[in-house]
Design a protein around this motif. Sequence first.
Motif, short mmCIF file in Angstrom:
data_model
loop_
_atom_site.label_atom_id
_atom_site.label_comp_id
_atom_site.label_asym_id
_atom_site.label_seq_id
_atom_site.Cartn_x
_atom_site.Cartn_y
_atom_site.Cartn_z
N PRO A 126 2.72 8.73 20.06
CA PRO A 126 2.27 7.64 20.92
C PRO A 126 1.47 8.15 22.11
O PRO A 126 1.87 9.08 22.80
CB PRO A 126 3.58 6.98 21.36
N ARG A 146 -2.71 -4.65 11.88
CA ARG A 146 -1.41 -5.28 11.66
C ARG A 146 -1.36 -6.68 12.25
O ARG A 146 -0.68 -7.57 11.71
CB ARG A 146 -0.30 -4.40 12.25
N ASP A 147 -2.04 -6.87 13.37
CA ASP A 147 -1.99 -8.16 14.06
C ASP A 147 -3.34 -8.44 14.72
O ASP A 147 -3.57 -8.02 15.86
CB ASP A 147 -0.88 -8.17 15.11
N MET A 175 -7.93 -0.04 20.45
CA MET A 175 -6.86 -0.01 19.45
C MET A 175 -7.47 -0.26 18.09
O MET A 175 -8.49 -0.94 17.96
CB MET A 175 -5.80 -1.06 19.77
N THR A 181 0.29 1.19 20.51
CA THR A 181 0.71 0.16 19.56
C THR A 181 1.46 -1.00 20.20
O THR A 181 1.76 -1.98 19.51
CB THR A 181 1.60 0.77 18.46
N THR A 182 1.79 -0.93 21.48
CA THR A 182 2.53 -2.02 22.11
C THR A 182 1.80 -2.49 23.36
O THR A 182 1.00 -1.75 23.96
CB THR A 182 3.95 -1.59 22.50
N SER A 183 2.10 -3.70 23.78
CA SER A 183 1.49 -4.22 24.99
C SER A 183 1.89 -3.39 26.21
O SER A 183 1.08 -3.15 27.10
CB SER A 183 1.86 -5.69 25.18
N PHE A 227 -3.38 -9.61 18.37
CA PHE A 227 -2.58 -8.78 19.27
C PHE A 227 -2.79 -9.16 20.74
O PHE A 227 -1.84 -9.15 21.53
CB PHE A 227 -2.92 -7.30 19.07
N ARG A 273 -5.32 0.49 14.39
CA ARG A 273 -4.31 0.11 13.39
C ARG A 273 -3.47 -1.09 13.84
O ARG A 273 -3.09 -1.92 13.03
CB ARG A 273 -3.44 1.30 13.05
N GLU A 274 -3.16 -1.16 15.14
CA GLU A 274 -2.35 -2.29 15.59
C GLU A 274 -3.10 -3.60 15.42
O GLU A 274 -2.50 -4.64 15.11
CB GLU A 274 -1.91 -2.10 17.03
N LEU A 283 -2.83 5.83 18.75
CA LEU A 283 -1.44 5.42 18.61
C LEU A 283 -0.92 4.68 19.84
O LEU A 283 0.17 4.93 20.33
CB LEU A 283 -0.55 6.63 18.28
N GLU A 338 2.66 -0.17 26.29
CA GLU A 338 1.91 1.08 26.29
C GLU A 338 0.49 0.88 26.77
O GLU A 338 -0.02 1.64 27.60
CB GLU A 338 1.90 1.68 24.88
#
Length: 363
Positions: free
Chosen positions: A282, A332-333, A326, A307-309, A336, A328-329, A305, A311
Amino acid sequence: MTSPTLFDPFTLRDTVFRNRLWVAPMCQYSAVKRDGVATDWHFAHLTAFAVGGAGLVITEATAVSPEGRISPEDLGLYTDEQQAAFARITAMLHAQGAVAGIQLAHAGRKASTFKPWAGQRGTVPVSEGGWMTVGPSPVPFPGYEAPVELTLAGIDDVVADFRAAGRRAVDAGFDVIEVHAAHGYLLHQFLSPLSNDRTDEYGGSLENRARLTLRVVAALREEVGAGIPIFVRFSATDWSPTNEWNVEQTAEVAQWAHDAGADFFDVSSGGNVTGVHIPVGPLYQVELAAEIKATTGLPVSAVGLITTSAEAASVLESGRADAVMMAREFLRDPHFVLRAAHELGVTLDYWPAQYERAAWPSA
């Protein structure tokens, strides 16, 4: 002065970004006719991110010439048909409030490869639709065919191809142009001594190795005028234990690129050599962006990497970068950004009207 947040606007030249959560380029290997023309897949893939609130959406690495494609199924921007297909995409990105960016690229010695799910790896033979690749030196990327060393005239042609693609990009409606000088593709190949052993004015010293990248930036700035932001994506290190291409050199070249007309630096790493240890985890590339920002004072984005809000927010609020890229995230979404705003307690006024019934907080 406080550091920006993810949802603060950002302005470069004539372009205003509604937030600082941006979609990084992601190759799709889906120009199924092998003509470099964006398809319905590319339209759906890219425009979904704008519907989902992204501030900037950048296309995949888009080749400035047929031989610059990573694979035969990659996108290009060297024909009228390609330009027209992109115009349809930029119109939808704009309609949904996003800035439209394009990453212009030449794959060099890493061109003419099989797409990842082809069941084969390495260089596509000419008999199967591949082509002879070029590079700064006849040094092959491991597992690929050796490239032909570019002549001085060939280098001039590369600069001209970037210039022409820049004009097409603007005419297709793109607001931002990113120069791909990362991930082991042609401009990175010139920058790194691990792939460039030339002895002429394009090899040896850092100034010589940076010459092609700087010529490309200067040509684009001349071609597209003063209003269009120009980004450069760098791999800030090859991760080689002998440290031939490193973050300190990247910062120096970034400053030169800024002097040549670039505005913003998208900091990644790796891709030029194999057999090196990359400390993947990460936020593993964020400190590279932070060092370039601290050294040069120039604006940068961080990627890798995230991947979260939480981060993503921490990267900006700590002052390590001016925006977050970003990839890959977002795969996935695609929504996002809308989700991140909810998680961070931010109310957005750019939910699509069609989706407002799902907006947080719900009634």
